[in-house]
Design an enzyme around this catalytic site. Sequence first.
Site, PDB file in Angstrom:
ATOM      1  N   VAL A 151      57.942  34.904  53.959  1.00  0.00           N
ATOM      2  CA  VAL A 151      57.615  34.469  52.585  1.00  0.00           C
ATOM      3  C   VAL A 151      58.586  35.001  51.537  1.00  0.00           C
ATOM      4  O   VAL A 151      58.538  34.597  50.377  1.00  0.00           O
ATOM      5  CB  VAL A 151      56.163  34.842  52.193  1.00  0.00           C
ATOM      6  N   LYS A 197      52.265  26.561  41.825  1.00  0.00           N
ATOM      7  CA  LYS A 197      52.524  25.934  40.526  1.00  0.00           C
ATOM      8  C   LYS A 197      53.083  24.515  40.743  1.00  0.00           C
ATOM      9  O   LYS A 197      52.638  23.557  40.109  1.00  0.00           O
ATOM     10  CB  LYS A 197      53.550  26.797  39.777  1.00  0.00           C
ATOM     11  N   TYR A 237      53.082  49.794  49.135  1.00  0.00           N
ATOM     12  CA  TYR A 237      51.966  48.890  49.396  1.00  0.00           C
ATOM     13  C   TYR A 237      51.049  48.779  48.190  1.00  0.00           C
ATOM     14  O   TYR A 237      50.808  47.672  47.690  1.00  0.00           O
ATOM     15  CB  TYR A 237      51.180  49.380  50.611  1.00  0.00           C
ATOM     16  N   LYS A 241      51.012  45.610  45.773  1.00  0.00           N
ATOM     17  CA  LYS A 241      49.850  44.723  45.582  1.00  0.00           C
ATOM     18  C   LYS A 241      49.432  44.684  44.116  1.00  0.00           C
ATOM     19  O   LYS A 241      48.929  43.664  43.632  1.00  0.00           O
ATOM     20  CB  LYS A 241      48.672  45.190  46.460  1.00  0.00           C
TER      21      LYS A 241
HETATM   22  O1  LIG Z   1      44.234  58.237  63.709  1.00  0.00           O
HETATM   23  C1  LIG Z   1      43.825  58.261  62.535  1.00  0.00           C
HETATM   24  C2  LIG Z   1      44.103  57.276  61.579  1.00  0.00           C
HETATM   25  C3  LIG Z   1      43.603  57.407  60.312  1.00  0.00           C
HETATM   26  N1  LIG Z   1      42.840  58.471  59.977  1.00  0.00           N
HETATM   27  C4  LIG Z   1      42.261  58.595  58.627  1.00  0.00           C
HETATM   28  O2  LIG Z   1      41.291  57.572  58.470  1.00  0.00           O
HETATM   29  C5  LIG Z   1      41.237  57.123  57.138  1.00  0.00           C
HETATM   30  C6  LIG Z   1      41.458  55.619  57.112  1.00  0.00           C
HETATM   31  O3  LIG Z   1      42.791  55.376  57.462  1.00  0.00           O
HETATM   32  P1  LIG Z   1      43.347  53.925  57.783  1.00  0.00           P
HETATM   33  O4  LIG Z   1      44.768  54.098  58.129  1.00  0.00           O
HETATM   34  O5  LIG Z   1      42.493  53.239  58.743  1.00  0.00           O
HETATM   35  O6  LIG Z   1      43.173  53.116  56.407  1.00  0.00           O
HETATM   36  P2  LIG Z   1      43.388  53.533  54.883  1.00  0.00           P
HETATM   37  O7  LIG Z   1      42.048  53.559  54.291  1.00  0.00           O
HETATM   38  O8  LIG Z   1      44.220  54.746  54.738  1.00  0.00           O
HETATM   39  O9  LIG Z   1      44.270  52.328  54.376  1.00  0.00           O
HETATM   40  C7  LIG Z   1      43.777  51.011  54.442  1.00  0.00           C
HETATM   41  O10 LIG Z   1      43.162  50.723  53.251  1.00  0.00           O
HETATM   42  C8  LIG Z   1      42.613  49.449  53.061  1.00  0.00           C
HETATM   43  C9  LIG Z   1      43.475  48.324  53.531  1.00  0.00           C
HETATM   44  O11 LIG Z   1      44.015  47.593  52.486  1.00  0.00           O
HETATM   45  C10 LIG Z   1      44.525  48.677  54.508  1.00  0.00           C
HETATM   46  O12 LIG Z   1      44.096  48.195  55.741  1.00  0.00           O
HETATM   47  C11 LIG Z   1      44.911  50.078  54.704  1.00  0.00           C
HETATM   48  O13 LIG Z   1      45.955  50.350  53.888  1.00  0.00           O
HETATM   49  C12 LIG Z   1      42.306  57.903  56.403  1.00  0.00           C
HETATM   50  O14 LIG Z   1      41.712  58.985  55.756  1.00  0.00           O
HETATM   51  C13 LIG Z   1      43.234  58.405  57.476  1.00  0.00           C
HETATM   52  O15 LIG Z   1      43.895  59.581  57.168  1.00  0.00           O
HETATM   53  C14 LIG Z   1      42.552  59.447  60.902  1.00  0.00           C
HETATM   54  O16 LIG Z   1      41.851  60.418  60.592  1.00  0.00           O
HETATM   55  N2  LIG Z   1      43.050  59.316  62.139  1.00  0.00           N
END
Ligand SMILES: O=c1ccn([C@@H]2O[C@H](COP(=O)(O)OP(=O)(O)O[C@H]3OC[C@@H](O)[C@H](O)[C@H]3O)[C@@H](O)[C@H]2O)c(=O)[nH]1
Length: 408
Positions: A151, A197, A237, A241
């Site tokens: 895109v 648009k 990100y 957004k």
């Molecule tokens: O192996 C892991 C992965 C992640 N985590 C923790 O789990 C929580 C969630 O982490 P994720 O990576 O799943 O997702 P996040 O909430 O950080 O980000 C997400 O937010 C919303 C959406 O827009 C996106 O999918 C993504 O950016 C965080 O606190 C992260 O530190 C762990 O504790 N262990």
Amino acid sequence: FKSKAMLSLISCYKRMWPRSVKIILIIAVLAIIAVVAKHELTVEPLVNNSVISTILSRLNFLETENEQLKESISTLENTKKKYLDTKFLTENDRKRILVTGGAGFVGSHLVDKLMMMGHEVTVVDNFFTGRKRNVEHWIGHENFELIHHDVISPLFIEVDQIYHLACPASPPHYMYNPVKTIKTSSMGTMNMLGLAKRVRATMLLASTSEIYGDPEEHPQKETYWGHVNPIGPRACYDEGKRVAETMCYAYSSQDKVDVRVARIFNTFGPRMHMQDGRVVSNFILQSLQNEPITIYGNGEQTRSFQYVTDLVNGLIALMNSKVNTPVNIGNPEEHTISEFATLIRNLTKSKSEIVHKATPTDDPRKRKPDITKAKTSLGWEPVVELETGLKKTIAYFKAELEQESGNQ
Ligand SMILES: O=c1ccn([C@@H]2O[C@H](COP(=O)(O)OP(=O)(O)O[C@H]3OC[C@@H](O)[C@H](O)[C@H]3O)[C@@H](O)[C@H]2O)c(=O)[nH]1
């Protein structure tokens, strides 16, 4: 003279021999004829036995081959593309819909739903995190088209609606190439708004709860402006957004583009990438393989997870509503990450130990959507229970792991 001599010879013969001797003579002559005839008729076999058995075995082989071919043909006939049931829509009701990032985790579920509703769906994907496998079951369908396209470059097609989902969404994926991530959010969104648009399409932006950053308001309402570090590792990100949302409203006010903005909260479900790196897929994969479950930080941070089909229903409800201001789409059921770890370990009956790793920079400490707006203006709310969704996701990853081990 000759016939006379012959007649006299016969009458002499008749007179010379008694009847019994004549009969014996006749039998003897017949026996001689039979022996000669038998000898004459017993011809050497044209072919010997070994040739015959070779021919027979060859015939057997051909027969078996024939059977196998028949079987293959009928298998092919039976496996002939059977699509999920799609509703028939008339020309007036059928929409031409573009889904960018349509081969990704969320995109492919959205495509399934739109196709089953009877619309014409065009998927655009650069296959950075999307996979053809996610949509291959539609390839060949008359309402479906798959375009390999990024895109970041403009796209010239005719559509009625655009679901703009294209962008890596998992923190390790979007941080992998931050410049590419910010280009996708900014240039990609600008291109899709330009398309909307030009062809007068409605454009829905897949925004994110990450635009709230590490929120100081809890739960988060759409009116909250957020708490974002503009130069941190997540900025590519969340700021990407945020600018995408800004562009939507600039195009809306200046060029009258009809926009929808969905602020998507944490989502999980089948078709998440094996290397997605987000918490649900990580914990499930680690549990299924009895590897240590990695909690980043103390595990007290919270998230609220929605199942992917709930999100898809929310996106479609928003697109077809008149709501052109941002709407949170998420499940308000909040859990700590430690609770998730225990729940997933129990559901998978895993022996994994739980280990703690360093907290990622700028990791939001809590997150929970206020979905009052979605409920009142769209009549939408999540319906899939966390455990039900997790069980389906666990089954998906189990099958993926089995397939992987079968391929090795
Ligand atoms: O192996 C892991 C992965 C992640 N985590 C923790 O789990 C929580 C969630 O982490 P994720 O990576 O799943 O997702 P996040 O909430 O950080 O980000 C997400 O937010 C919303 C959406 O827009 C996106 O999918 C993504 O950016 C965080 O606190 C992260 O530190 C762990 O504790 N262990």
